[in-house]
Enzyme design. Structure first.
Site, PDB file in Angstrom:
ATOM      1  N   LEU A 102       0.790  -1.192  -0.143  1.00  0.00           N
ATOM      2  CA  LEU A 102       0.096   0.006  -0.085  1.00  0.00           C
ATOM      3  C   LEU A 102       1.000   1.145  -0.024  1.00  0.00           C
ATOM      4  O   LEU A 102       1.939   1.390   0.530  1.00  0.00           O
ATOM      5  CB  LEU A 102      -0.720   0.074   1.209  1.00  0.00           C
ATOM      6  CG  LEU A 102      -1.954  -0.979   0.992  1.00  0.00           C
ATOM      7  CD1 LEU A 102      -2.735  -0.935   2.387  1.00  0.00           C
ATOM      8  CD2 LEU A 102      -2.804  -0.885   0.283  1.00  0.00           C
ATOM      9  N   ASP A 103       0.503   1.995  -0.647  1.00  0.00           N
ATOM     10  CA  ASP A 103       1.318   3.528  -0.797  1.00  0.00           C
ATOM     11  C   ASP A 103       1.454   4.034   0.722  1.00  0.00           C
ATOM     12  O   ASP A 103       0.714   3.737   1.436  1.00  0.00           O
ATOM     13  CB  ASP A 103       0.670   4.528  -1.646  1.00  0.00           C
ATOM     14  CG  ASP A 103       0.376   4.117  -2.930  1.00  0.00           C
ATOM     15  OD1 ASP A 103       1.363   3.329  -3.473  1.00  0.00           O
ATOM     16  OD2 ASP A 103      -0.232   4.630  -3.875  1.00  0.00           O
ATOM     17  N   LYS A 104       2.540   4.995   0.691  1.00  0.00           N
ATOM     18  CA  LYS A 104       2.634   5.616   2.187  1.00  0.00           C
ATOM     19  C   LYS A 104       1.478   6.042   2.719  1.00  0.00           C
ATOM     20  O   LYS A 104       1.176   5.972   3.931  1.00  0.00           O
ATOM     21  CB  LYS A 104       3.857   6.559   2.194  1.00  0.00           C
ATOM     22  CG  LYS A 104       4.407   6.927   3.568  1.00  0.00           C
ATOM     23  CD  LYS A 104       5.511   7.831   3.263  1.00  0.00           C
ATOM     24  CE  LYS A 104       6.082   8.683   4.368  1.00  0.00           C
ATOM     25  NZ  LYS A 104       6.833   9.436   4.408  1.00  0.00           N
ATOM     26  N   THR A 106      -1.775   5.599   1.709  1.00  0.00           N
ATOM     27  CA  THR A 106      -2.937   4.916   1.769  1.00  0.00           C
ATOM     28  C   THR A 106      -3.078   3.948   3.166  1.00  0.00           C
ATOM     29  O   THR A 106      -2.112   3.540   3.525  1.00  0.00           O
ATOM     30  CB  THR A 106      -2.738   3.890   0.541  1.00  0.00           C
ATOM     31  OG1 THR A 106      -2.670   4.645  -0.409  1.00  0.00           O
ATOM     32  CG2 THR A 106      -4.003   3.045   0.501  1.00  0.00           C
ATOM     33  N   HIS A 185       0.476   2.840  -8.062  1.00  0.00           N
ATOM     34  CA  HIS A 185      -0.354   3.867  -8.109  1.00  0.00           C
ATOM     35  C   HIS A 185      -1.632   3.763  -8.826  1.00  0.00           C
ATOM     36  O   HIS A 185      -2.298   5.124  -9.346  1.00  0.00           O
ATOM     37  CB  HIS A 185       0.359   5.213  -8.234  1.00  0.00           C
ATOM     38  CG  HIS A 185       1.338   5.579  -7.111  1.00  0.00           C
ATOM     39  ND1 HIS A 185       2.299   6.672  -7.202  1.00  0.00           N
ATOM     40  CD2 HIS A 185       1.577   5.141  -5.895  1.00  0.00           C
ATOM     41  CE1 HIS A 185       2.964   6.772  -6.098  1.00  0.00           C
ATOM     42  NE2 HIS A 185       2.592   5.850  -5.256  1.00  0.00           N
TER      43      HIS A 185
END
Length: 234
Positions: A102-104, A106, A185
């Site tokens: 998961l993105d930072k 998110t 992303h």
């Protein structure tokens, strides 16, 4: 054969000290016999119960984490805090890694495990494991956005995205997105191309696994036997 307290600690559910206390209290049985000494040796393939609940003595660990924003989905990073820093020390020594990133910024469901084959199956494009996300955008989502997702999108840089779901909610700036892949992303890039940049993103499900609503951000728990059986069936 291994020490009984080590076998219990390797499950990720207890520290070595907690395992010793459970054994001395007579709460652990091995093949139906109550254990009393933490130093007793046992086969990790034996039948173990703690307070009557059967557990696996194998060294594979499966944790559900409610990832907060601000942490990177990695085992280590020289510059930024990682999701593993939310775990106690004994769990950081059993080779856990995030099964999918998961993105930072998110939030939401993240599976931590040391079971490489299972993680590979969950992430492999061949298996098409659906993932759902709650998304909020700067703008108003509409039926045309949902149709664009359903048709599949080719981004400005040429990246082709498989058809995806975008379920409109009562609030016009929010939706549930369903992906069958997980490119870099991807949701942010797809919605940016629609002129509606993402301002908040949270993963809700990964295949049959759903984020436990009782878990606060930063909290984690072992998967239940039912959850583990479900993801193993993917």
């Amino acid at each position: 054969m291994e020490r009984l307290d080590k076998i219990l600690a390797n499950t990720g559910r207890w520290s070595r000290k907690e395992a010793r206390e459970l054994i001395r209290a007579g709460r652990v049985s091995v093949d139906g016999v109550t254990a009393r000494a933490p130093e007793d040796k046992a086969d990790p393939a034996a039948v173990f119960t703690v307070d009557g609940e059967r557990i696996s003595g194998e060294k594979q660990v499966y944790l559900m984490l409610h990832k907060p924003a601000g942490l990177v989905s990695a085992t280590e990073d020289p510059r930024q805090p990682t999701v593993l820093e939310l775990l106690p020390e004994h769990l950081r020594r059993v080779g856990l890694f995030p099964a999918g990133r998961l993105d930072k910024d998110t939030e939401g469901l993240l599976l931590l495990t040391n079971d490489g084959p299972l993680a590979h199956r969950l992430l492999s494009p061949r298996h098409h494991v659906d993932k759902t996300y709650f998304v909020r955008v700067d703008g108003a989502l509409d039926r045309e956005d949902a149709e664009a997702f359903a048709a599949g999108m080719t981004l400005a840089d040429g990246l082709a995205c498989l058809p995806a779901g975008l379920e409109l909610l009562d609030t016009p700036d929010a939706a549930i997105v369903t992906l069958r892949e997980g490119k870099y992303h991807q949701i942010k890039r797809m919605l940016a191309q629609r002129g509606k940049p993402v301002v908040y993103l949270k993963r809700l499900t990964m295949g049959p696994l759903s984020l436990d609503p009782a878990l606060e951000k930063g909290e984690w728990r072992p998967l239940t036997a039912e959850e583990l059986a479900a993801i193993r069936s993917v």
